[in-house]
Design a protein around this motif. Sequence first.
Motif, PDB file in Angstrom:
ATOM      1  N   GLN A 192      10.004 -41.764  51.051  1.00  0.00           N
ATOM      2  CA  GLN A 192       9.530 -42.981  51.701  1.00  0.00           C
ATOM      3  C   GLN A 192      10.656 -43.999  51.752  1.00  0.00           C
ATOM      4  O   GLN A 192      11.470 -44.099  50.825  1.00  0.00           O
ATOM      5  CB  GLN A 192       8.321 -43.564  50.956  1.00  0.00           C
ATOM      6  CG  GLN A 192       7.695 -44.758  51.661  1.00  0.00           C
ATOM      7  CD  GLN A 192       6.336 -45.084  51.129  1.00  0.00           C
ATOM      8  OE1 GLN A 192       5.723 -44.286  50.430  1.00  0.00           O
ATOM      9  NE2 GLN A 192       5.833 -46.261  51.457  1.00  0.00           N
ATOM     10  N   LYS A 193      10.703 -44.764  52.853  1.00  0.00           N
ATOM     11  CA  LYS A 193      11.724 -45.781  53.056  1.00  0.00           C
ATOM     12  C   LYS A 193      11.080 -47.157  52.985  1.00  0.00           C
ATOM     13  O   LYS A 193      10.110 -47.438  53.696  1.00  0.00           O
ATOM     14  CB  LYS A 193      12.412 -45.587  54.412  1.00  0.00           C
ATOM     15  CG  LYS A 193      13.085 -44.221  54.570  1.00  0.00           C
ATOM     16  CD  LYS A 193      13.638 -44.033  55.962  1.00  0.00           C
ATOM     17  CE  LYS A 193      14.234 -42.640  56.130  1.00  0.00           C
ATOM     18  NZ  LYS A 193      14.722 -42.407  57.510  1.00  0.00           N
ATOM     19  N   ILE A 194      11.637 -48.020  52.141  1.00  0.00           N
ATOM     20  CA  ILE A 194      11.138 -49.380  51.962  1.00  0.00           C
ATOM     21  C   ILE A 194      12.163 -50.334  52.564  1.00  0.00           C
ATOM     22  O   ILE A 194      13.241 -50.548  51.978  1.00  0.00           O
ATOM     23  CB  ILE A 194      10.907 -49.707  50.481  1.00  0.00           C
ATOM     24  CG1 ILE A 194      10.155 -48.576  49.789  1.00  0.00           C
ATOM     25  CG2 ILE A 194      10.176 -51.021  50.331  1.00  0.00           C
ATOM     26  CD1 ILE A 194       8.766 -48.342  50.317  1.00  0.00           C
ATOM     27  N   SER A 245      17.453 -50.388  53.490  1.00  0.00           N
ATOM     28  CA  SER A 245      16.282 -49.562  53.202  1.00  0.00           C
ATOM     29  C   SER A 245      16.483 -48.912  51.843  1.00  0.00           C
ATOM     30  O   SER A 245      17.543 -48.317  51.581  1.00  0.00           O
ATOM     31  CB  SER A 245      16.066 -48.474  54.259  1.00  0.00           C
ATOM     32  OG  SER A 245      15.582 -49.029  55.460  1.00  0.00           O
ATOM     33  N   VAL A 258      -0.164 -44.498  50.308  1.00  0.00           N
ATOM     34  CA  VAL A 258       0.979 -45.034  51.054  1.00  0.00           C
ATOM     35  C   VAL A 258       1.044 -46.554  50.963  1.00  0.00           C
ATOM     36  O   VAL A 258       2.080 -47.136  50.640  1.00  0.00           O
ATOM     37  CB  VAL A 258       0.893 -44.585  52.521  1.00  0.00           C
ATOM     38  CG1 VAL A 258       2.117 -45.071  53.286  1.00  0.00           C
ATOM     39  CG2 VAL A 258       0.777 -43.078  52.605  1.00  0.00           C
ATOM     40  N   SER A 262       3.937 -48.800  48.858  1.00  0.00           N
ATOM     41  CA  SER A 262       4.827 -49.757  49.533  1.00  0.00           C
ATOM     42  C   SER A 262       4.726 -51.140  48.896  1.00  0.00           C
ATOM     43  O   SER A 262       5.748 -51.823  48.697  1.00  0.00           O
ATOM     44  CB  SER A 262       4.481 -49.831  51.021  1.00  0.00           C
ATOM     45  OG  SER A 262       4.683 -48.589  51.653  1.00  0.00           O
ATOM     46  N   TYR A 265       6.674 -51.169  45.532  1.00  0.00           N
ATOM     47  CA  TYR A 265       8.128 -51.244  45.685  1.00  0.00           C
ATOM     48  C   TYR A 265       8.563 -52.611  46.216  1.00  0.00           C
ATOM     49  O   TYR A 265       9.617 -53.130  45.821  1.00  0.00           O
ATOM     50  CB  TYR A 265       8.626 -50.131  46.600  1.00  0.00           C
ATOM     51  CG  TYR A 265       8.767 -48.806  45.902  1.00  0.00           C
ATOM     52  CD1 TYR A 265       9.858 -48.543  45.067  1.00  0.00           C
ATOM     53  CD2 TYR A 265       7.821 -47.804  46.057  1.00  0.00           C
ATOM     54  CE1 TYR A 265       9.990 -47.340  44.418  1.00  0.00           C
ATOM     55  CE2 TYR A 265       7.940 -46.581  45.409  1.00  0.00           C
ATOM     56  CZ  TYR A 265       9.025 -46.355  44.598  1.00  0.00           C
ATOM     57  OH  TYR A 265       9.150 -45.157  43.943  1.00  0.00           O
ATOM     58  N   ASN A 266       7.792 -53.196  47.110  1.00  0.00           N
ATOM     59  CA  ASN A 266       8.129 -54.536  47.599  1.00  0.00           C
ATOM     60  C   ASN A 266       8.091 -55.555  46.470  1.00  0.00           C
ATOM     61  O   ASN A 266       8.939 -56.455  46.387  1.00  0.00           O
ATOM     62  CB  ASN A 266       7.157 -54.941  48.712  1.00  0.00           C
ATOM     63  CG  ASN A 266       7.442 -54.229  50.016  1.00  0.00           C
ATOM     64  OD1 ASN A 266       8.590 -53.897  50.313  1.00  0.00           O
ATOM     65  ND2 ASN A 266       6.408 -53.990  50.797  1.00  0.00           N
TER      66      ASN A 266
END
Length: 345
Positions: A192-194, A245, A258, A262, A265-266
């Motif tokens: 996954q890309k943050i 990212s 999902v 997210s 991580y944010n």
Amino acid sequence: MAAPMAIPPGMKQAQTWTDLGFTLGEVNVTVGSALCGVLLFALFLAGTALLRRLLRRYGERHEHISPSNLYTVERLLQYLLLTVGLLWALDVVGIPVAKMGVFAGALGVGLGFGLQAIFNNFVSGLILLFDRSLKVGDFVELASGVHGHVREIRIRATLVSTNDDIDILVPNSEFVTGQVVNWTLREVARRQKIPFRVPYGTDKERVKAAALEAAAAVPFTLTMDGPRQPQVWLTDFGESSFHFSLVVWLNAEATRRVGAVSAAYNWALHSALEKYGIQIPFPQRDVHVHSWVGPGGAEDSGTTEPRAQGRHESGNDAVRDVRRDIAESASQHPKPTTPQDPDAR
């Protein structure tokens, strides 16, 4: 010799009642045979439920057995036992399966008109069980927007539970004919890309250190070493910021969550960036205003404005066109004169 045992009147009445029925060609159906058929089919239903329970307990005791494989065996045995039980019950009732030409014809007509979708979904469910492209526990996303993990593959539809614990019944044919994204087909881990942004002028190495520290603080990160360790990519140069990212591999528990992942991580990224003194940029715009008057600024006299206009507008065709349109519009639609107030004299 002993006299034969007399049959009680109540039993005679019950036998008479069970002998009631109807005859259609070579098929003779009575109340007694119908009750025997229903009882036999009920026994098969109970046996099927017992077999499913035994298989589940066997899977719980042997952890090396795949739950999806056990579920496939369970469903196939259930369909097989129910089919055998139904055919046997019909034979006990007095309806020979070999001579059901009329019933088969009626069933074919029904499939052609009203039961086509049901039969299609049933066959699609069998395809899903044998094809192994969809298993119980997989996290899927359909073209219709439905996403969640598969709970059951039933006769007509598949039960999908969303992350909000909402159960959705999706027809089996949609999984066969439509586009399905199976996030856990080959393995449960997923990347996954943050995305995040930092102001221009920020040291990239500090940004990378802060992002990796944020990845280590989140328990969903698969590993911090090896080929699947977290990475920090500089993806774009924005109008007022660098675009980065944080690329992480998620473990099995986080693959199906999902939105929550997210958000986690944010949160960690914001805390790490604040710790390293890196601000999140605000949208910025530089507006340059050029004056239409001369270098002196304000208008000094009536003769200054025409000279300034002539000097600035000499090469600007657009300004001349706009002023010409304004003049033509004013000549065609003159302003009405305002009558004087007699009391103002």
